[in-house]
Design an enzyme around this catalytic site. Structure first.
Site: not given
Lengths: 427, 427
Positions: A134, A207
């Site tokens: 992420v 994410k």
């Protein structure tokens, strides 16, 4: 008193090459400051004879057998940077079952199978780190783990897809069409040849799924989020919004309210006064609101081979320290998710409306359904609260595009009249 | 498998009370997720009978003897939240010499005596953590340690004094005078009764000193930085700058160039396009530029009792984990500083000029000394590069205030003519 860690790597693409390069360039510094030496024993690749942009350290074996890496009893730490879902999952599973610590940048895998893998790592007493999955340049997972350990996160809002942000920023700034901006992003290396997952919101959703586990201890699914991409956003919408003090951003949001977690991945309008509105181009930004800390924003590059390789390397060092000290295995057990999951679009909230309808018609809508309508510029309006039903009816005219305004949600039910049917017919 | 850590605390003011409260509220969570129980054995205060806003856990001793805490063989971890310089330094020194881990929020002490204390902690094999000393709500020291471990930081630019930022934001937004904004900040609890260190730049300088150690492994002194405060900034300057696309911010900067570290604490103009320009009110923001990650910005509250107490508590948990695992003592040795230190004002750079001089006179200056002058609005100008000599001459007229523009420095020497003397006389 240097400890040598035997490392195996899966994949030698852009990120993998970056890791090899940084590992070798930083070797002295890592040894001096961390007391660690990482010995890259074996690298598994698809094609042994493919051309390489990086030269491997002397003595590093190249193999086309993943098993040769993940079952090698010498290897203590496996770096997975090959991507894929099934193959990578099997490889990481085998590595963990063989007692190895694993560092991966594989967002798709962690989003879809992360919980299973994390549980397996816990059972095996191994570390599984994936900070790079992420926002590669923002240490957001470690920050959520360390700095919010006893805090209560209320909301997470992220610009976490660099391609979509680059395209929207370019449309706003240069007046390029969506297609032009996307092609420019592809030429600049900021968009893939097939950008579907980026512009469609799936990448940001993956994410958000990972972020929500860390922020709320709560898993989400793609089906629950139902992402809306940026493919329908027009340049004129971007520019009209900007003239009125709003930046259109593909925002990934999750917000706790009571025992519900509300989520959204969609283009929304972010007010110019917020630092998040200034996260442009391929930069990423994650805004966190919590009980103790309050409002925080972390920004940095979302991807890029050096930032991602740096992030992988930080995880490698952290895992290496824990191997050296004999302290690996997850120390931090996040709460199991007990929140219900809803979407923001199930709540009344304010919108920017873009329309080709005459202002008199828009005024009629507003009058009849009792919502206020603030004209911003020709064909664009800012609404007070619209209920989901009102919104659906307005959108059914097909002459109105509605972009939600970030943080404009009405948490308490408001009494709002549906639009009178005749108005819809009149269009 | 819970490990109990015996804790002593020095001070029970706002932050100390916040720590006690958060420790007790989060006790179950800390035990479940970290395997740690913190037992607050003793708290040292100045006056045993002073009124308290927090109730101590059953069994916690209150004492007015610091030594009773820092020499108690039972106590493993000391939290210093009493402030002061000499007394706190002696207390922390004794605690470290008695083998205790120490967590402190004492910025002034760490800025002035941090290196000595860090070396002592290293010799004694103890942890000394002080994340809360800089930007309480932003985990910036841990981020610099963990995420920039093998990266090379090029520059740090921080809005790291909440009082000054609150005052400048209010002057810009509401048109309050400096005095009005400062009094409002005091009423709101955002400025101390004696705000000298905040508005004068000393507080930001202390924080920059600490940040520079983590970012560059380089120590700075107050004398090297020579901070300029915000007391001479006027509301009209704030608002003229804002109209022209700049926000005036008290910025603390350190930037590596070659083997020099350039530093500055002063009001500067930050362009509207940068997220840093949107860090308003009591928020803090730290922008870091580095080789691998590129541009990052971390924002959050700079102070406030819950954010600071949360930060102290994160350090307490980190130190507790290391006590539990028997791994304490500094793992990360930052490089000794080998950089020369200079100030930004020794370099040619661009400025915003605010003046009561007629535009014809300003045009004369620019013509004769070959710098370009872009009129922004009545009495305000944006310059091309000015040399330090030119700047000093302009400022000598006393009718010109110059605010440096962030990131406008000319690293290479530029040939710039001094102002002809007669122009100065003509005023």
């Amino acid at each position: 008193m240097t400890t040598t860690i035997e490392v195996g790597m899966l994949g030698l693409g852009t990120v993998g090459s970056g890791v090899v390069e940084r590992l070798s360039r930083a070797a002295v510094k890592i040894e001096q400051t961390q007391g660690l030496r990482f010995h890259l024993a074996t690298v598994a690749v698809n094609h042994l004879n493919a051309p390489r942009t990086v030269s491997l350290p002397l003595g590093t074996q190249l193999t086309d057998s993943i098993d040769a890496v993940v079952t090698d009893p010498q290897i203590q730490l496996v770096i997975e940077v090959m991507g894929t879902l099934t193959t990578a999952k099997r490889a990481i599973t085998t590595a963990l079952k063989h007692g190895k610590s694993v560092v991966t940048a594989n967002k798709d895998l962690i989003a879809t199978a992360g919980e299973t893998l994390v549980r397996l790592a816990q059972r095996e007493g191994c570390d599984l780190f994936y900070e790079a999955s992420v926002a590669g340049g923002i240490p957001i997972l470690r920050t959520l783990t360390d700095s919010y350990a006893t805090d209560t996160v209320q909301s997470v809002a992220g610009i976490i897809n660099g391609t979509a942000n680059y395209v929207l920023s370019a449309m706003t700034r240069t007046g390029q069409t969506y297609e032009q901006a996307l092609r420019a992003a592809q030429r600049a290396g900021y968009a893939e040849a097939d950008p579907t997952n980026d512009v469609g919101g799936l990448d940001a959703t993956y994410k958000l799924i990972i972020l929500s586990r860390f922020a709320f201890g709560q898993s989400l699914t793609v089906e629950q989020v139902r992402p809306v991409g940026i493919t329908a956003v027009t340049t004129s919408q971007c520019q009209l919004a900007a003239t009125s003090g709003w930046q259109l951003k593909l925002l990934a949001q999750a917000q706790r309210h009571g025992n519900q977690l509300y989520c959204r991945v969609a283009p929304v309008a972010v007010g110019d006064g917020r630092a998040l509105s200034r996260v442009n181009g391929v930069q990423n930004g994650v805004a966190i609101s919590s009980q103790a800390i309050g409002e925080s924003l972390y920004t940095g590059p979302g991807a890029g081979s050096t930032a991602t390789a740096n992030s992988v390397l930080n995880d490698v060092i952290a895992a290496g320290q824990r191997l050296r000290l004999g302290t690996r295995g997850p120390a931090f057990n996040r709460n199991a998710g007990q929140l219900g999951v809803k979407r923001f679009d199930q709540l009344p909230q304010a919108y920017l409306l873009f329309t080709t309808l005459p202002s008199a018609v828009m005024a009629d809508y507003a009058n009849e359904a009792h919502f206020s309508l603030k004209p911003l510029s020709r064909g664009s309006y800012q609404t007070s609260t619209l209920s989901p039903v009102q919104l659906a009816q307005l959108q059914a005219t097909r002459a109105i595009t509605a972009i939600p305004i970030a943080d404009s949600v009405a948490w308490e039910p408001v009494s709002v009249a549906p639009l009178p049917i005749r108005t819809n017919i009149a269009i």
